[in-house]
Design an enzyme around this catalytic site. Sequence first.
Site, PDB file in Angstrom:
ATOM      1  N   LYS A 164       0.824  -1.219   0.000  1.00  0.00           N
ATOM      2  CA  LYS A 164       0.000   0.000   0.000  1.00  0.00           C
ATOM      3  C   LYS A 164       0.851   1.259   0.000  1.00  0.00           C
ATOM      4  O   LYS A 164       0.381   2.339  -0.340  1.00  0.00           O
ATOM      5  CB  LYS A 164      -0.964   0.015   1.204  1.00  0.00           C
ATOM      6  CG  LYS A 164      -2.025  -1.074   1.089  1.00  0.00           C
ATOM      7  CD  LYS A 164      -3.318  -0.757   1.796  1.00  0.00           C
ATOM      8  CE  LYS A 164      -4.375  -1.786   1.369  1.00  0.00           C
ATOM      9  NZ  LYS A 164      -5.580  -1.790   2.111  1.00  0.00           N
TER      10      LYS A 164
ATOM     11  N   LYS B   7      -4.371 -10.415  -6.254  1.00  0.00           N
ATOM     12  CA  LYS B   7      -5.613 -10.846  -5.598  1.00  0.00           C
ATOM     13  C   LYS B   7      -6.793  -9.965  -6.041  1.00  0.00           C
ATOM     14  O   LYS B   7      -6.602  -8.787  -6.374  1.00  0.00           O
ATOM     15  CB  LYS B   7      -5.468 -10.850  -4.079  1.00  0.00           C
ATOM     16  CG  LYS B   7      -5.479  -9.492  -3.426  1.00  0.00           C
ATOM     17  CD  LYS B   7      -5.770  -9.619  -1.926  1.00  0.00           C
ATOM     18  CE  LYS B   7      -6.114  -8.244  -1.381  1.00  0.00           C
ATOM     19  NZ  LYS B   7      -6.942  -8.214  -0.221  1.00  0.00           N
TER      20      LYS B   7
ATOM     21  N   LYS C  71     -11.012  -4.757  -3.865  1.00  0.00           N
ATOM     22  CA  LYS C  71     -12.082  -3.744  -3.898  1.00  0.00           C
ATOM     23  C   LYS C  71     -11.633  -2.512  -4.642  1.00  0.00           C
ATOM     24  O   LYS C  71     -12.432  -1.800  -5.219  1.00  0.00           O
ATOM     25  CB  LYS C  71     -12.383  -3.286  -2.475  1.00  0.00           C
ATOM     26  CG  LYS C  71     -13.033  -4.282  -1.592  1.00  0.00           C
ATOM     27  CD  LYS C  71     -12.955  -3.722  -0.176  1.00  0.00           C
ATOM     28  CE  LYS C  71     -13.733  -4.545   0.801  1.00  0.00           C
ATOM     29  NZ  LYS C  71     -13.501  -4.090   2.171  1.00  0.00           N
TER      30      LYS C  71
END
Length: 326
Positions: A111, A192, A195
């Site tokens: 992130k 993966k 969202k």
Amino acid sequence: MARVFSGVQPTGNIHIGNYLGALKQFVELQDENQCIYCIVDMHSITVPQDPKELKDHILDVAALYMAVGIDPEKSIVFVQSDVAQHAELAWVLMCNSYTGELSRMTQFKAKNKGRESAPAGLFTYPILMAADILLYDADIVPVGNDQKQHIELTRDVAIRVNNKYGETFVVPDGRFLKAGARIMALDDPGDKMSKSAENKHSRVSLLDDDNKIKKSIMKATTDSDGIIRFDPENKPGISNLLNIYSAFSGKTIDDIVKDFEGCGYGDFKKELVNIVQTGIAPIRERYEDIRNSDELIRTLKDGAERAGAIAEKTMKRVKDNFGLGL
Ligand code: ATP
Ligand code: LTN
């Protein structure tokens, strides 16, 4: 009865990865255990959020919890920021964790890619997660595979505190499902399902209509050899679709491969569209009713009261063991 705790962030686009990796387990566990399911809004502000959207997303996730089958008569459902002890315990745990171990967290590294300085909350995110879990003396934490490292850290911190200050925390175990633990993105099976990915066809969201489900699955990346076989290493695209098929249908991957022997990817995808549409439709229908009911906020307030009573007891024990307060 074992105590179960888990949480989902109130961000949009809850997808079939979240469902198969986490939410489905939440429902399975609630008959035999005392389950506590949280909407972790304080985790979501580790990246910037629009305040109005955040409020909406909290209620969206709460409604989805109920729509997939979490029963507030059996399980406690609440919003993290409604129980102040999460932040209180996080501070105590931060004083017992190390920047070295936090720097090794792969979710933080991913992130924070490309930035020189990170919000401190993004860095200490796993400690707030540890606080969530340890506050409720959870034995079992059902999550997707991507959370394995955070659960390990939670265990390490719990053991460290127990050794230093005497028995304070229950040391929890992660619970990972075989078929749904790691659902990959449809457009890039190396990543993966997420969202936050820009391409909406990289995922199937739980609130997608039949048309969108069909488009995303039919577009999914496969390979050029045309043989339906489970081989995540060499055939990640088709293996991911087999995983999704297995998780929704309850059939083993071996049986599915046998059923489709001699068939092309197109035929297999069409059947997968069917299975996913059928699996999701009832969730979508229940969601609409629940999201618009007045009951939802009452359920969350009641959940926060019940969760708060447990959290208060744990925090008292922590403060006693640490010599904090009067
Ligand atoms: P994002 O997809 O944007 O990375 P997230 O992982 O932060 O979202 P959360 O709401 O925090 O989403 O996760 C809820 C649960 O869903 C967690 O238990 C997580 O492990 C699980 N999960 C998330 N993505 C997947 C996936 N692709 N496959 C299986 N489980 C997943
Ligand atoms: N970090 C998790 C969400 C989360 C969680 C938790 C999961 C926050 N607190 C406590 C289980 C238990 C995620 O990003 N998926």
